[in-house]
Write an enzyme that holds these catalytic residues in place. Structure first.
Site, PDB file in Angstrom:
ATOM      1  N   ASN A  87      14.644  40.435  10.434  1.00 39.11           N
ATOM      2  CA  ASN A  87      14.371  41.861  10.240  1.00 39.11           C
ATOM      3  C   ASN A  87      13.661  42.148   8.908  1.00 39.11           C
ATOM      4  O   ASN A  87      12.853  43.063   8.822  1.00 39.11           O
ATOM      5  CB  ASN A  87      15.710  42.624  10.297  1.00 39.11           C
ATOM      6  N   TYR A 154      -0.015  44.020   6.789  1.00 41.16           N
ATOM      7  CA  TYR A 154       1.138  44.308   7.647  1.00 41.16           C
ATOM      8  C   TYR A 154       0.777  44.076   9.123  1.00 41.16           C
ATOM      9  O   TYR A 154       1.519  43.407   9.848  1.00 41.16           O
ATOM     10  CB  TYR A 154       1.581  45.750   7.405  1.00 41.16           C
ATOM     11  N   LYS A 158       2.476  41.098  11.452  1.00 34.69           N
ATOM     12  CA  LYS A 158       3.252  41.450  12.654  1.00 34.69           C
ATOM     13  C   LYS A 158       2.577  40.920  13.920  1.00 34.69           C
ATOM     14  O   LYS A 158       3.258  40.486  14.856  1.00 34.69           O
ATOM     15  CB  LYS A 158       3.457  42.965  12.736  1.00 34.69           C
ATOM     16  N   THR A 187      13.076  55.059   6.534  1.00 33.69           N
ATOM     17  CA  THR A 187      13.503  54.023   5.579  1.00 33.69           C
ATOM     18  C   THR A 187      12.533  54.013   4.406  1.00 33.69           C
ATOM     19  O   THR A 187      11.478  54.642   4.447  1.00 33.69           O
ATOM     20  CB  THR A 187      13.460  52.621   6.226  1.00 33.69           C
TER      21      THR A 187
HETATM   22  N1  LIG Z   1      10.758  51.832   9.116  1.00 29.93           N
HETATM   23  C1  LIG Z   1       9.882  51.859  10.099  1.00 29.93           C
HETATM   24  O1  LIG Z   1       9.301  52.919  10.447  1.00 29.93           O
HETATM   25  C2  LIG Z   1       9.578  50.596  10.863  1.00 29.93           C
HETATM   26  C3  LIG Z   1       8.769  50.692  12.012  1.00 29.93           C
HETATM   27  C4  LIG Z   1       8.462  49.537  12.726  1.00 29.93           C
HETATM   28  C5  LIG Z   1       8.983  48.334  12.314  1.00 29.93           C
HETATM   29  N2  LIG Z   1       9.761  48.255  11.192  1.00 29.93           N
HETATM   30  C6  LIG Z   1      10.286  46.931  10.820  1.00 29.93           C
HETATM   31  O2  LIG Z   1      11.696  47.016  10.727  1.00 29.93           O
HETATM   32  C7  LIG Z   1      12.178  46.027   9.797  1.00 29.93           C
HETATM   33  C8  LIG Z   1      13.077  46.680   8.766  1.00 29.93           C
HETATM   34  O3  LIG Z   1      12.309  47.599   7.999  1.00 29.93           O
HETATM   35  P1  LIG Z   1      12.943  48.830   7.192  1.00 29.93           P
HETATM   36  O4  LIG Z   1      12.095  49.989   7.500  1.00 29.93           O
HETATM   37  O5  LIG Z   1      14.405  48.862   7.392  1.00 29.93           O
HETATM   38  O6  LIG Z   1      12.582  48.359   5.685  1.00 29.93           O
HETATM   39  P2  LIG Z   1      13.316  48.592   4.287  1.00 29.93           P
HETATM   40  O7  LIG Z   1      14.201  49.770   4.329  1.00 29.93           O
HETATM   41  O8  LIG Z   1      12.247  48.524   3.259  1.00 29.93           O
HETATM   42  O9  LIG Z   1      14.247  47.284   4.171  1.00 29.93           O
HETATM   43  C9  LIG Z   1      13.662  46.022   4.064  1.00 29.93           C
HETATM   44  C10 LIG Z   1      14.762  44.967   3.929  1.00 29.93           C
HETATM   45  O10 LIG Z   1      14.091  43.692   3.777  1.00 29.93           O
HETATM   46  C11 LIG Z   1      14.615  43.042   2.623  1.00 29.93           C
HETATM   47  N3  LIG Z   1      13.586  42.252   1.953  1.00 29.93           N
HETATM   48  C12 LIG Z   1      12.361  42.669   1.540  1.00 29.93           C
HETATM   49  N4  LIG Z   1      11.744  41.675   0.865  1.00 29.93           N
HETATM   50  C13 LIG Z   1      12.602  40.625   0.873  1.00 29.93           C
HETATM   51  C14 LIG Z   1      12.540  39.319   0.313  1.00 29.93           C
HETATM   52  N5  LIG Z   1      11.479  38.901  -0.404  1.00 29.93           N
HETATM   53  N6  LIG Z   1      13.585  38.488   0.501  1.00 29.93           N
HETATM   54  C15 LIG Z   1      14.686  38.910   1.194  1.00 29.93           C
HETATM   55  N7  LIG Z   1      14.790  40.128   1.736  1.00 29.93           N
HETATM   56  C16 LIG Z   1      13.777  40.976   1.554  1.00 29.93           C
HETATM   57  C17 LIG Z   1      15.085  44.199   1.702  1.00 29.93           C
HETATM   58  O11 LIG Z   1      16.126  43.747   0.849  1.00 29.93           O
HETATM   59  P3  LIG Z   1      15.962  43.425  -0.728  1.00 29.93           P
HETATM   60  O12 LIG Z   1      14.946  44.362  -1.285  1.00 29.93           O
HETATM   61  O13 LIG Z   1      17.346  43.598  -1.267  1.00 29.93           O
HETATM   62  O14 LIG Z   1      15.530  41.985  -0.772  1.00 29.93           O
HETATM   63  C18 LIG Z   1      15.637  45.187   2.721  1.00 29.93           C
HETATM   64  O15 LIG Z   1      16.973  44.855   3.028  1.00 29.93           O
HETATM   65  C19 LIG Z   1      10.923  45.387   9.212  1.00 29.93           C
HETATM   66  O16 LIG Z   1      10.639  44.184   9.888  1.00 29.93           O
HETATM   67  C20 LIG Z   1       9.836  46.400   9.481  1.00 29.93           C
HETATM   68  O17 LIG Z   1       8.567  45.798   9.522  1.00 29.93           O
HETATM   69  C21 LIG Z   1      10.066  49.355  10.456  1.00 29.93           C
END
Ligand SMILES: NC(=O)c1ccc[n+]([C@@H]2O[C@H](COP(=O)([O-])OP(=O)(O)OC[C@H]3O[C@@H](n4cnc5c(N)ncnc54)[C@H](OP(=O)(O)O)[C@@H]3O)[C@@H](O)[C@H]2O)c1
Length: 232
Positions: A87, A154, A158, A187
């Site tokens: 994730n 990005y 993906k 998020t």
């Molecule tokens: N939000 C959206 O609208 C959306 C839409 C489509 C898909 N997605 C996908 O959903 C997933 C979750 O996204 P989100 O929106 O929940 O993002 P988010 O709130 O920014 O959270 C990202 C998570 O990834 C971890 N992370 C980032 N860099 C890292 C690293 N170098 N090593 C280890 N962990 C790392 C962060 O933890 P730390 O910073 O503590 O490391 C955090 O827990 C992603 O794959 C994203 O592409 C999101």
């Protein structure tokens, strides 16, 4: 016992996934750079085994060791399922490619594409002795094909992740693999990805709890080996 690994557990969708996975009979392994102590306390209060690993997925050469440390804790006698949810991701650099910093481009591809590939490979290798039901769920995005300026890294990472799902499914089926594309979710990553206010105004954001519910429905009830599907 179901053993479930969640990357990016500290906030956003990964945090919601980890909370929703706190059920009896589950053992959780959480990964992110920052340890989320609230999640650990919540798991302890519910008596759910949780091991939290502070790891930076950018360092892809260390991920085989990390996977080994997690898999070593699995008791083969009771392991009914072993799941990996890739994730964690970043959206930066959010810029046209000619202005993007090379180190940021490299970090992006390491975290979003190479880390899930290496974790999947190590997961398959180290869980091979277990007879359990084994699944990998990769979290993708509609931006893998819906292209916008300033998000080329990005979209590329993906799209690569989705091709990885499909490629692995044609070479083996001991471990099942799938991808899901959540819709726009409220998020930090979503905030960081917004390029213009006009674009942001039109979109209704889902909550992280809703996104987690949709992903878990695919993981537990609607898992299709080799498929990448829209979350909602
Ligand atoms: N939000 C959206 O609208 C959306 C839409 C489509 C898909 N997605 C996908 O959903 C997933 C979750 O996204 P989100 O929106 O929940 O993002 P988010 O709130 O920014 O959270 C990202 C998570 O990834 C971890 N992370 C980032 N860099 C890292 C690293 N170098 N090593 C280890 N962990 C790392 C962060 O933890 P730390 O910073 O503590 O490391 C955090 O827990 C992603 O794959 C994203 O592409 C999101």
């Amino acid at each position: 016992m179901k053993y479930i690994i969640v990357t990016g557990a500290s906030r956003g969708i990964g945090r919601a996934l980890s909370e929703k996975l706190m059920s009896t009979g589950h053992h959780l392994f959480c990964i992110s750079r920052e340890i989320n102590h609230d999640l650990l306390s919540l798991a302890a209060s519910k008596n759910i085994p949780m091991d939290y690993f502070a790891a930076d997925l950018m360092h892809v050469s260390e991920l085989d060791d990390l996977m080994k440390r997690m898999i070593r804790q699995i008791d083969g006698a009771v392991a009914e399922s072993i799941y990996l949810i890739n994730n964690a991701a970043v959206v930066q650099p959010v810029d046209i490619i000619s202005r993007s910093d090379p180190n940021e481009i490299i970090a992006h591809m390491n975290i979003n594409l190479l880390a899930p590939m290496v974790l999947t490979s190590s997961f398959m290798k180290h869980t091979a002795p277990f007879k359990a039901d084994k699944r990998v769920m990769n979290i993708s995005s509609g931006l893998s094909f819906n292209l916008k300026p300033m998000l080329s890294c990005y979209s590329t990472s993906k799209a690569g992740l989705e091709t990885f799902v499909k490629s692995i499914a044609v070479e083996q089926s001991d471990v099942k693999i799938m991808g899901v594309r959540p819709g726009a979710t409220d998020t930090r990553m979503y905030e960081e990805s917004v390029i213009t206010d006009e674009h942001a105004d039109k979109i209704k954001l889902a909550g992280t709890g809703y996104a987690a519910d949709r992903i878990l429905t695919f993981l537990f009830e609607r898992f299709e080996h080799g498929k990448v599907v829209k979350g909602w």
